[in-house]
Scaffold this active site. Structure first.
Site, short mmCIF file in Angstrom:
data_model
loop_
_atom_site.label_atom_id
_atom_site.label_comp_id
_atom_site.label_asym_id
_atom_site.label_seq_id
_atom_site.Cartn_x
_atom_site.Cartn_y
_atom_site.Cartn_z
N LYS A 150 46.31 28.38 68.85
CA LYS A 150 46.60 28.73 67.47
C LYS A 150 46.08 27.61 66.56
CE LYS A 150 50.79 31.04 69.09
NZ LYS A 150 52.27 31.08 69.05
N ASP A 161 56.70 34.61 69.51
CA ASP A 161 56.34 33.24 69.84
C ASP A 161 57.55 32.65 70.58
OD1 ASP A 161 55.11 30.65 69.78
OD2 ASP A 161 56.26 30.16 67.98
N SER A 163 52.46 32.18 73.41
CA SER A 163 53.01 30.85 73.21
C SER A 163 51.97 29.77 73.45
CB SER A 163 54.19 30.63 74.16
OG SER A 163 54.65 29.29 74.10
N ASP A 220 56.98 31.19 63.54
CA ASP A 220 57.66 30.21 62.69
C ASP A 220 56.70 29.22 62.04
OD1 ASP A 220 58.26 27.30 64.51
OD2 ASP A 220 57.32 29.05 65.42
N ASP A 250 58.17 28.63 71.07
CA ASP A 250 58.61 27.38 70.47
C ASP A 250 58.89 27.56 68.98
OD1 ASP A 250 58.16 25.34 72.73
OD2 ASP A 250 56.27 26.45 72.67
#
Length: 219
Positions: A141, A9, A108, A166, A11
């Protein structure tokens, strides 16, 4: 069933961008007389450009279109990144270390323009075999679309990929795609316990991300 690819990922994993996104989008909403709700930032994390722009235009601000929201916010994010990337410690080293081990992908929620800007400024764009923005797939997502697409572009079964995530929605997305997930949650935006439970391993920082760890968690 050995690992064939590592998918990052962006960010919250390579750059500490969530505070910047929040500041810019909060500023946009406030500047247009809108209302920022208690759960807004959590809801926005993981959404594609089309999704978060539509949410802001329909739920937070009156009298603007999703297209206007997206254009202004992305333009401001581009300016902020151009002034200086909020790079997380160990990000460039982690990318180069894992690139020597297996082919890399990236899935992303950032728009394509910002993905390319960040990887270009880091001088690591050539290390990624495939990169996908969720604005290029049907659903952002926590849907698995972005991760499934990057695996398909790399011609690697999702089950042979290890994803590094994250956020709650990111963890759910990679897990739903069938990937083994390593979580590196950000203290400022901790993942929900049920999402964190989907990870095969929870790391404290990027320095822990090694080929040896990937091999162990993928077994």
């Amino acid at each position: 069933m050995s690992v064939q690819a590592v998918v990052f990922d962006l960010d919250g994993v390579l750059i500490d961008s969530e505070p910047v996104w929040e500041e810019v989008r909060r500023g946009y909403v406030a500047g247009h007389g809108g209302r920022w709700l208690p759960d807004t930032q959590e809801r926005l994390m993981g959404m594609s450009t089309e999704e978060w722009a539509a949410y802001i235009a329909s739920d937070l601000v009156d009298g603007v279109t999703a297209e206007e929201v997206a254009y202004t916010v992305i333009d401001q994010m581009t300016q902020r990144y151009t002034e200086g990337l909020p790079l997380l410690p160990g990000a460039e080293d982690a990318v180069r270390r894992m690139a020597r081990y297996r082919p890399l992908g990236l899935a992303s929620s950032s728009p394509r323009a910002l993905i390319d800007l960040v990887l270009g400024k880091l001088r690591v764009e050539s290390l990624f075999q495939a990169t996908v923005s969720t604005e290029e797939v049907e659903y952002g997502k926590p849907a698995p679309d972005g991760y499934l697409t990057v695996a398909a572009r790399m011609d690697v079964p999702p089950g042979r990929c290890v994803a590094v995530e994250d956020s709650s929605n990111g963890l759910r997305s990679a897990h739903a795609a069938g990937m083994t997930v390593i979580a590196i949650p950000r203290p400022a935006h901790p993942a929900a316990p049920d999402a964190l439970a989907l990870a095969a391993h929870v790391a404290g920082h990027l320095d822990e991300l090694t080929p040896e760890l990937v091999e162990v968690v993928h077994r």
